[in-house]
Structure formats: C-alpha cells, structure tokens
Design an enzyme around this catalytic site. Structure first.
Site, PDB file in Angstrom:
ATOM      1  CG  LEU B   3      75.101  62.227  59.475  1.00 12.20           C
ATOM      2  CD1 LEU B   3      75.385  63.406  60.372  1.00 12.20           C
ATOM      3  CD2 LEU B   3      76.228  61.201  59.586  1.00 12.20           C
ATOM      4  N   GLY B   6      64.772  60.335  61.803  1.00 12.85           N
ATOM      5  CA  GLY B   6      63.825  60.054  62.871  1.00 12.85           C
ATOM      6  C   GLY B   6      62.422  60.104  62.319  1.00 12.85           C
ATOM      7  CB  ALA B   7      59.103  60.271  63.935  1.00  8.69           C
ATOM      8  CD  GLU B   8      59.173  66.787  64.284  1.00  8.86           C
ATOM      9  OE1 GLU B   8      58.791  67.937  64.122  1.00  8.86           O
ATOM     10  OE2 GLU B   8      59.529  66.337  65.385  1.00  8.86           O
ATOM     11  CE  LYS B  20      66.364  68.120  63.325  1.00  7.50           C
ATOM     12  NZ  LYS B  20      66.469  67.942  64.756  1.00  7.50           N
ATOM     13  CG  ASP B 107      65.202  62.713  72.071  1.00  3.54           C
ATOM     14  OD1 ASP B 107      65.057  61.777  72.881  1.00  3.54           O
ATOM     15  OD2 ASP B 107      65.508  62.526  70.874  1.00  3.54           O
TER      16      ASP B 107
END
Lengths: 338, 190
Positions: B3, B6-8, B20, B107
């Site tokens: 999917l 991101g940065a993390e 995740k 966020d």
C-alpha cells in the site's frame, strides 16, 4: 563582476572575507579561544573589538595582492543575527563604520542562511533539505515559496552547546564536540539515553544531563559514543522526514558540528537508502566564516537588497524564516510543492 | 498487496488485514533502533484503542509483534475524495473528541480519514502522542487546514464547518482556533 566584503562575528570566530561571484578572493580569521570554560559573550566581544581593525586591514592587503582594491568593493555585508548580542553589536559597528567611511552600501544578512547559501555555492546542491548544526543552532530547513522554512528544530539548546555542557562537566575543554568524537571511537558499547523527538522537533538539554549522570557508572568513552549516537539519530530522523514530506532529493549539511564524521556517515547512509544525494562543503565553509557572509551579501545585493544604517540594528534571535528570499527565482527546479 | 511507504513504516494488505511494519533504519545503532521502533509501535496501538474509547472510530488492533501491528482494514472512500462542508463538520466533531481525550493525531490529513458505513474513521496514528496543551492541539488542526488549503477549492467553507463541529465536542475549541491563527502567522512548518 560584483565584489563584496563580509564580516562574521556572531560567536567566537571573527572572520572577514572578500568574495566575487566566482570565488573567495581573500579571507582573514581571528578566533577567540577562552582559556577555560566556554565562550563568555563579553570577553568574545572584547576580543572582536580588539582585532576588528587588524583583521580588516590584513584582509584589504590580501585583497590588493589578488587585484581587488577598496574601490572595487560594491557592498559591505555583516551578520545581523542570530548570535551573541555583544559580539553582534561589535561587528555591526565595524561594518557600519566601513560602509559610512568608504561610502559603500551595507547589507545585513542572516547567519543561518549564509551557512545554507555557501553550501549551495560550493557544492552541487541546488534545492536541498538542510541540516544546520552548530553550537547554538540545530535546525532542519528547506526552501519553499519565498522562504527557508524551518521543518524541525531544537526545542531548547543547540547540539554544540549540549556537547559543550557535557564536556565541561566531564572535565574536557571547549569546544566539546571534537573531544567527544575522539572518545567515542574507543567505546565498548551503547548505554541507553533519552531519545527525544517530538513531532518534527528534538530536544538536547535532558540528553546532555542524562549523559553527565551516566558518567557515574559508565566509562567516558561509552558515554561519548552513546551521546553521539542518540543525538545524531534524532536529527537524521527528522531530516529524513523532511525529505519525505517535501519530496526533495538532496541533503546539505551545514554548520560547525557538521565536521563530525559519524554524523556525516549517518546522513550518508540515510540518503543512500532513500536514493537522495548528500552534500557537505569543504571544512573551511562549515564553521563560522567570513566568506559565507560576504557571499550571501553578494547575492542579496545583486537581487536589490541593501540595509539602511538606521535599519541595521542587530537581532540576537533573528530567525531564518523571517527573511524574504529575493535571490531565488521561482521555477519548477527549486521549491517545488510537496 | 503493497500500500504505502512513508519515512518510517511500510503498509501491506494481506487476507483483508493491514500489516504495518516500522522498518529498521541502517543509520541508527541496532539496539537503539529496535528500542525506538518497539516503543513507537506499542504507543501507536495504545493510542488507537484509547481514541476508540473516547468515541473516535479507528481500526481494531488484532496483534502486535515487535515493530509490527496487524489491524482491521477499513474499506471506503478517503475523505479527501468526498469532502463537503457537512462532512467537514463531522470531521471537526471527531477531532474535538480526540483532543478532549488528550490525544494528538500528529498527521491529520484528509487522506488519513476514511468514510465507511457513514462513519468517519481516523487511521495512521504513527505520529500520535498524548498531550492536552493548546499548542499541540493547534498544530494538529493547523496541519489539517493546510491540507484543506492545498487540496480543496472551497477550503474557507470547509474550515468554517470544521470549527462548528470542533466546538460541539471540545470545550477549548475557541482557544485552539485562536492559536491556529497564530501558528499560521509564524509561517513555520511543524
């Protein structure tokens, strides 16, 4: 060809330089070195006052040897802030005096932005995310829509000051950073220290205190190593997030603490993993230097900025995002949207 | 199915379950890296459950293992694609409940809100934290207003509607909105 004389003296380094669009023509530096402890603002200012005329005289001599006379100088640039108030006022006085006596326009510049622009000048970086690390400052910045925006910064003290505070408690002399880097090389292991990233900001004062406390039960080598690993990881994390957020593909390291090889290595790995380019200017442009002030003065002057004497007061808390960037043309190549 | 990344973290969809995973960072010392990823994963899961307890729909957590969370996949339309002033008012109510509960999302964008069964779900608590101070709440709302402005044409109506909903469920709404205006003036990105 535009030629600018610039004077830097926000903290311990008094440095003046003459630059033109192509390169640094001449540079003279006289550093204040405290016999013990850290930088005392008044003593640093007295040092600058004592040496200012000598430095500028030597600079003009050196300029002459390279074919630049007083008559060739188009503007006098100086650090208007941020920095130590007494030091800033001393240097501003010298700059005003030069400007008035030679009848050359004055350009007051922001010290942080000078670090960034000298990096863009002396490396291939064009539109980078900037990690700016020095004694008093620790910020992640990037250009967007007419300003260098601060994406993240320290909530308390700069990383250099955090190192200095710890170093003084550990009996090491000023500046602390290089000594901490040396000790860290001989460490046996990592000891847990507080890793403080809040949103896009970071904090060092608690970390510095925790490192000092750790000296009671761990070796100075292990503490120095753990301090560096923790503090640098915090800043590299925020730099990476700023890259992801802005969609930019370059990182530029600026400021005196940028001399640290472990910090460079960590940024290099992060950039490598993200497919970004990592740039570091040569060492003479990392710490505070007159050339960067002269260069920012030059590009500001060329874009039409001059500072009237009655508006040339210093600002110890001058923020980079207070400055309207007049020298970058808005085009798709720079400052693109996220 | 892959999917996002991101940065993390990376996010996968497997058999109708969202997985995740916070990815290791090579620049960080292994022991430091593992500690941070584990702490943040636990905090994220805890805050998602806590948010649901204060009346904010969030995905149900199935499992936490190290730096991996398995959670419910919320099907539906991202609010980004369907936003209207009426929905924006309901977004305001939800964010108000979250802030009343002492949680900051960190966020808040219209991509992190899903309309499912006529309920608005908040997703991605990766940057969430506990705070009841006006500044944190203000930054949270400021980030949302920025996505309104950058991605939606009639953002003024959306902001107005949001404030109406926010005020219904959150006592200090007025103070926060006042702070948002100050934050905007600072021109700082947070």
């Amino acid at each position: 060809m535009t030629t600018v004389l610039g004077i830097e003296g926000t903290a311990w380094n008094l440095s003046a330089a003459i630059v033109n669009e192509n390169d640094v023509v001449a540079e003279v530096t006289e550093t204040y070195r405290p016999p013990t402890g850290g930088i005392h603002p008044r003593e640093a200012a007295q040092h600058h006052a004592k040496y200012a005329s000598q430095v500028i005289r030597d600079l003009l001599d050196e300029g002459k040897q390279h074919g630049v006379n007083i008559g060739n100088i188009d503007a006098i640039a100086f650090s208007q802030g941020p920095g130590l108030g007494p030091c800033l006022r001393t240097v501003a006085t010298a700059a005003r005096m030069l400007s008035l006596s030679l009848n050359i326009p004055l350009v007051g510049v922001n010290h942080c932005i000078a670090h960034i622009e000298v990096g863009r000048w002396k490396t291939p970086a064009s539109d980078p995310v900037v990690l700016y690390v020095s004694g008093a400052n620790s910020q992640v910045l990037a250009y967007r829509m007419g300003k260098y925006r601060v994406f993240g910064e320290t909530l308390d003290i700069g990383i250099g000051n955090a190192f200095d505070k710890f170093a003084r408690n550990a009996g090491l002399s000023h500046p602390g950073g290089p000594k901490i880097e040396e000790y860290a090389k001989n460490a046996d292991g990592y000891i847990p220290l507080p890793y403080v990233v809040k949103g896009m900001d970071f904090s060092f004062s608690g970390l510095s205190t925790a490192a000092t406390d750790a000296l009671k039960h761990a070796s100075i080598e292990d503490v120095c190593y753990s301090f560096q690993e923790t503090a640098f990881a915090m800043m590299v994390e925020v730099t990476e997030r700023a890259l992801a957020h802005t969609g930019k593909s370059e990182v530029l390291l600026a400021g005196g603490v940028g001399a640290n090889m472990r910090l460079r290595e960590m940024l290099d790995i992060m950039c490598d993993d993200r497919g970004a380019s990592f740039y570091v200017p040569e060492k003479r442009f990392m710490g505070d230097n007159g050339a960067m002030i002269a260069y920012l003065g030059l590009i500001m002057f060329e874009s039409g900025t001059v500072t009237d004497i009655d508006r040339s007061h210093v600002n110890p808390n001058f923020r980079p995002d207070d400055v309207e960037v007049t020298w970058i043309a808005e085009d798709p190549g720079i400052g693109g949207t996220k | 199915m892959y999917l996002t990344s991101g940065a993390e973290a990376t996010v996968h969809l497997e058999d109708g379950v969202i997985i995740k995973e916070r990815v290791p960072k090579r620049y960080r010392l292994v022991e430091l890296d593992e500690r941070i990823r584990k702490e943040r994963t636990r905090a994220e899961a805890r805050l998602m459950s806590e948010a649901r307890r204060v009346g904010v729909p969030t995905p149900i957590i199935y499992d936490i293992n190290g730096s991996t969370i398995k959670m419910e996949y919320i099907t539906g339309e991202p609010i980004k694609n369907v936003i209207t002033p009426l929905l924006s008012e309901r977004v305001g109510e939800i964010v108000g409940r979250l802030h009343s509960g002492g949680i900051i999302h960190g966020d808040l964008t219209t991509s992190n809100m899903i309309l499912h069964d006529d309920k608005i779900y908040l997703i991605d608590f990766g940057l969430a934290f506990v705070s009841s101070i006006v500044e944190s709440q203000g930054v949270d709302v400021h980030v949302l207003f920025q996505t309104f402005e950058s991605t939606h044409k009639d953002h003024e109506k959306l902001i107005e509607a949001f404030c109406k909903g926010y005020g219904k469920t959150f006592e200090n709404a007025d103070d926060v909105i006042k702070r948002v205006k100050e934050i905007e003036k600072r021109g700082r990105y947070a």
